[in-house]
Design a protein around this motif. Structure first.
Motif, PDB file in Angstrom:
ATOM      1  N   VAL A   1       0.851  -1.183   0.000  1.00 29.55           N
ATOM      2  CA  VAL A   1       0.000   0.000   0.000  1.00 29.55           C
ATOM      3  C   VAL A   1       0.889   1.235   0.000  1.00 29.55           C
ATOM      4  O   VAL A   1       1.835   1.320   0.780  1.00 29.55           O
ATOM      5  CB  VAL A   1      -0.978  -0.013   1.202  1.00 29.55           C
ATOM      6  N   ASP A   2       0.625   2.168  -0.917  1.00 25.39           N
ATOM      7  CA  ASP A   2       1.427   3.382  -1.057  1.00 25.39           C
ATOM      8  C   ASP A   2       2.911   3.066  -1.189  1.00 25.39           C
ATOM      9  O   ASP A   2       3.773   3.776  -0.662  1.00 25.39           O
ATOM     10  CB  ASP A   2       1.198   4.315   0.142  1.00 25.39           C
ATOM     11  N   GLY A   3       3.217   1.972  -1.889  1.00 19.94           N
ATOM     12  CA  GLY A   3       4.611   1.594  -2.124  1.00 19.94           C
ATOM     13  C   GLY A   3       5.285   0.909  -0.957  1.00 19.94           C
ATOM     14  O   GLY A   3       6.456   0.530  -1.054  1.00 19.94           O
ATOM     15  N   ARG A   4       4.581   0.722   0.143  1.00 20.51           N
ATOM     16  CA  ARG A   4       5.159   0.058   1.311  1.00 20.51           C
ATOM     17  C   ARG A   4       4.762  -1.418   1.318  1.00 20.51           C
ATOM     18  O   ARG A   4       3.598  -1.756   1.134  1.00 20.51           O
ATOM     19  CB  ARG A   4       4.700   0.746   2.597  1.00 20.51           C
ATOM     20  N   HIS A   5       5.752  -2.267   1.560  1.00 15.86           N
ATOM     21  CA  HIS A   5       5.538  -3.714   1.515  1.00 15.86           C
ATOM     22  C   HIS A   5       5.227  -4.230   2.919  1.00 15.86           C
ATOM     23  O   HIS A   5       6.092  -4.260   3.799  1.00 15.86           O
ATOM     24  CB  HIS A   5       6.767  -4.411   0.940  1.00 15.86           C
ATOM     25  N   LEU A   6       3.982  -4.642   3.112  1.00 16.43           N
ATOM     26  CA  LEU A   6       3.497  -5.121   4.392  1.00 16.43           C
ATOM     27  C   LEU A   6       2.920  -6.527   4.202  1.00 16.43           C
ATOM     28  O   LEU A   6       3.013  -7.106   3.120  1.00 16.43           O
ATOM     29  CB  LEU A   6       2.431  -4.165   4.934  1.00 16.43           C
ATOM     30  N   TYR A   7       2.322  -7.046   5.251  1.00 15.66           N
ATOM     31  CA  TYR A   7       1.744  -8.385   5.209  1.00 15.66           C
ATOM     32  C   TYR A   7       0.449  -8.380   6.033  1.00 15.66           C
ATOM     33  O   TYR A   7       0.207  -7.470   6.830  1.00 15.66           O
ATOM     34  CB  TYR A   7       2.709  -9.418   5.802  1.00 15.66           C
ATOM     35  N   THR A   8      -0.369  -9.407   5.832  1.00 18.50           N
ATOM     36  CA  THR A   8      -1.572  -9.566   6.646  1.00 18.50           C
ATOM     37  C   THR A   8      -1.615 -10.975   7.205  1.00 18.50           C
ATOM     38  O   THR A   8      -0.910 -11.872   6.743  1.00 18.50           O
ATOM     39  CB  THR A   8      -2.869  -9.295   5.855  1.00 18.50           C
ATOM     40  N   TRP A   9      -2.474 -11.156   8.205  1.00 22.98           N
ATOM     41  CA  TRP A   9      -2.600 -12.466   8.820  1.00 22.98           C
ATOM     42  C   TRP A   9      -3.382 -13.452   7.964  1.00 22.98           C
ATOM     43  O   TRP A   9      -3.206 -14.653   8.098  1.00 22.98           O
ATOM     44  CB  TRP A   9      -3.275 -12.345  10.176  1.00 22.98           C
ATOM     45  N   CYS A  10      -4.291 -12.970   7.116  1.00 18.74           N
ATOM     46  CA  CYS A  10      -5.098 -13.909   6.332  1.00 18.74           C
ATOM     47  C   CYS A  10      -5.551 -13.279   5.020  1.00 18.74           C
ATOM     48  O   CYS A  10      -5.375 -12.083   4.780  1.00 18.74           O
ATOM     49  CB  CYS A  10      -6.301 -14.386   7.131  1.00 18.74           C
ATOM     50  N   ALA A  11      -6.143 -14.120   4.177  1.00 21.83           N
ATOM     51  CA  ALA A  11      -6.604 -13.662   2.868  1.00 21.83           C
ATOM     52  C   ALA A  11      -7.696 -12.615   2.982  1.00 21.83           C
ATOM     53  O   ALA A  11      -7.708 -11.620   2.241  1.00 21.83           O
ATOM     54  CB  ALA A  11      -7.105 -14.852   2.048  1.00 21.83           C
ATOM     55  N   LEU A  12      -8.640 -12.802   3.910  1.00 20.27           N
ATOM     56  CA  LEU A  12      -9.731 -11.848   4.037  1.00 20.27           C
ATOM     57  C   LEU A  12      -9.219 -10.474   4.454  1.00 20.27           C
ATOM     58  O   LEU A  12      -9.773  -9.449   4.038  1.00 20.27           O
ATOM     59  CB  LEU A  12     -10.777 -12.358   5.032  1.00 20.27           C
ATOM     60  N   ASP A  13      -8.170 -10.432   5.271  1.00 22.05           N
ATOM     61  CA  ASP A  13      -7.574  -9.146   5.660  1.00 22.05           C
ATOM     62  C   ASP A  13      -7.184  -8.324   4.439  1.00 22.05           C
ATOM     63  O   ASP A  13      -7.362  -7.100   4.422  1.00 22.05           O
ATOM     64  CB  ASP A  13      -6.322  -9.368   6.511  1.00 22.05           C
ATOM     65  N   THR A  14      -6.629  -8.981   3.433  1.00 25.05           N
ATOM     66  CA  THR A  14      -6.161  -8.245   2.253  1.00 25.05           C
ATOM     67  C   THR A  14      -7.312  -7.578   1.516  1.00 25.05           C
ATOM     68  O   THR A  14      -7.117  -6.571   0.823  1.00 25.05           O
ATOM     69  CB  THR A  14      -5.413  -9.166   1.268  1.00 25.05           C
ATOM     70  N   LEU A  15      -8.520  -8.132   1.661  1.00 25.46           N
ATOM     71  CA  LEU A  15      -9.696  -7.570   0.995  1.00 25.46           C
ATOM     72  C   LEU A  15     -10.373  -6.505   1.851  1.00 25.46           C
ATOM     73  O   LEU A  15     -10.949  -5.549   1.324  1.00 25.46           O
ATOM     74  CB  LEU A  15     -10.699  -8.689   0.685  1.00 25.46           C
ATOM     75  N   MET A  16     -10.292  -6.650   3.175  1.00 22.23           N
ATOM     76  CA  MET A  16     -10.953  -5.728   4.090  1.00 22.23           C
ATOM     77  C   MET A  16     -10.166  -4.445   4.328  1.00 22.23           C
ATOM     78  O   MET A  16     -10.736  -3.359   4.423  1.00 22.23           O
ATOM     79  CB  MET A  16     -11.172  -6.411   5.446  1.00 22.23           C
TER      80      MET A  16
END
Length: 215
Positions: free
Chosen positions: A92-107
């Motif tokens: 997001v905004d060029g920053r490389h992050l991670y999420t705990w699950c697939a649904l997080d990436t959509l929410m």
């Protein structure tokens, strides 16, 4: 959403709204996401300043979020959105992050008011699933057949282990079959349906006073 997705959304909302950590949302958790999206660890002092809550109130609220990740200095590095690598890459905004699950990436694009570029391997085949997710829609899904697995837990005290660890991307519905056979209580829905479910669910997480802004 279809009837199945509606039922899942209702059950998830009920489960998370009645959990002990519900009182930490939306005043703290949505603000914490925005701070983490800057790509740096977050202190209780920053959360206090951003929420107009005392540091003690912040610490008490964080205590209801037992999955929260901290670094060696006691700073927060993850709570759904994380600085620690996971299979779910979230740019997001060029920053490389991670999420705990697939649904997080959509929410989370809806919570952050930002477009995210997502890449996550199919949980069964390793095929890379790639998406571009705007705050209110998905503009790219590769492969187009991708689906998301979902499971409604009985107890969400520990969100990551009870829920997030079972919510994966799969390249297709066919690819989910062995996994679903091992998890008969779970289901899988197309990415667009998962987005609709996630957007509905985010209404329980967002702070209306900060809607669409970024810290």
């Amino acid at each position: 959403m279809d009837t199945t997705s509606d039922q899942i959304a209702d059950r998830l909302t009920t489960a998370f709204s009645t959990a002990d950590h519900a009182r930490a949302r939306p005043w703290l958790w949505s603000t914490l996401l925005r701070l983490l999206s800057q790509g740096r660890p977050v202190t209780t002092g920053q959360l206090s300043a951003a929420t107009d809550a005392s540091r003690e109130e912040v610490r008490e609220a964080l205590a209801t979020l037992p999955d929260t990740e901290y670094d060696d200095a006691g700073r927060i590095v993850g709570s759904g959105l994380t600085l620690n690598p996971t299979p779910h890459r979230f740019e997001v905004d060029g920053r490389h992050l991670y999420t705990w699950c697939a649904l997080d990436t959509l929410m989370f694009p809806a919570v952050l008011g930002r477009t995210a570029h997502v890449a996550s391997p199919c949980h069964a085949t390793g095929t890379l699933v790639q998406l571009t997710v705007e705050p209110d829609r998905i503009t790219r899904v590769e492969p187009a057949t991708a689906v998301v697995s979902l499971l409604v837990p009985d107890d969400v005290t520990f969100v990551r282990s009870s829920f997030c660890d079972q919510v994966h991307f799969f390249a297709s519905a066919e690819a989910t079959r062995p996994w679903l056979a091992e998890h008969p209580e779970a289901t899988a829905v197309p990415v667009e349906q998962a987005l609709a479910l996630g957007l509905r669910f985010t209404t329980t997480l967002k702070d209306p006073d900060q809607d669409g802004c970024c810290c």
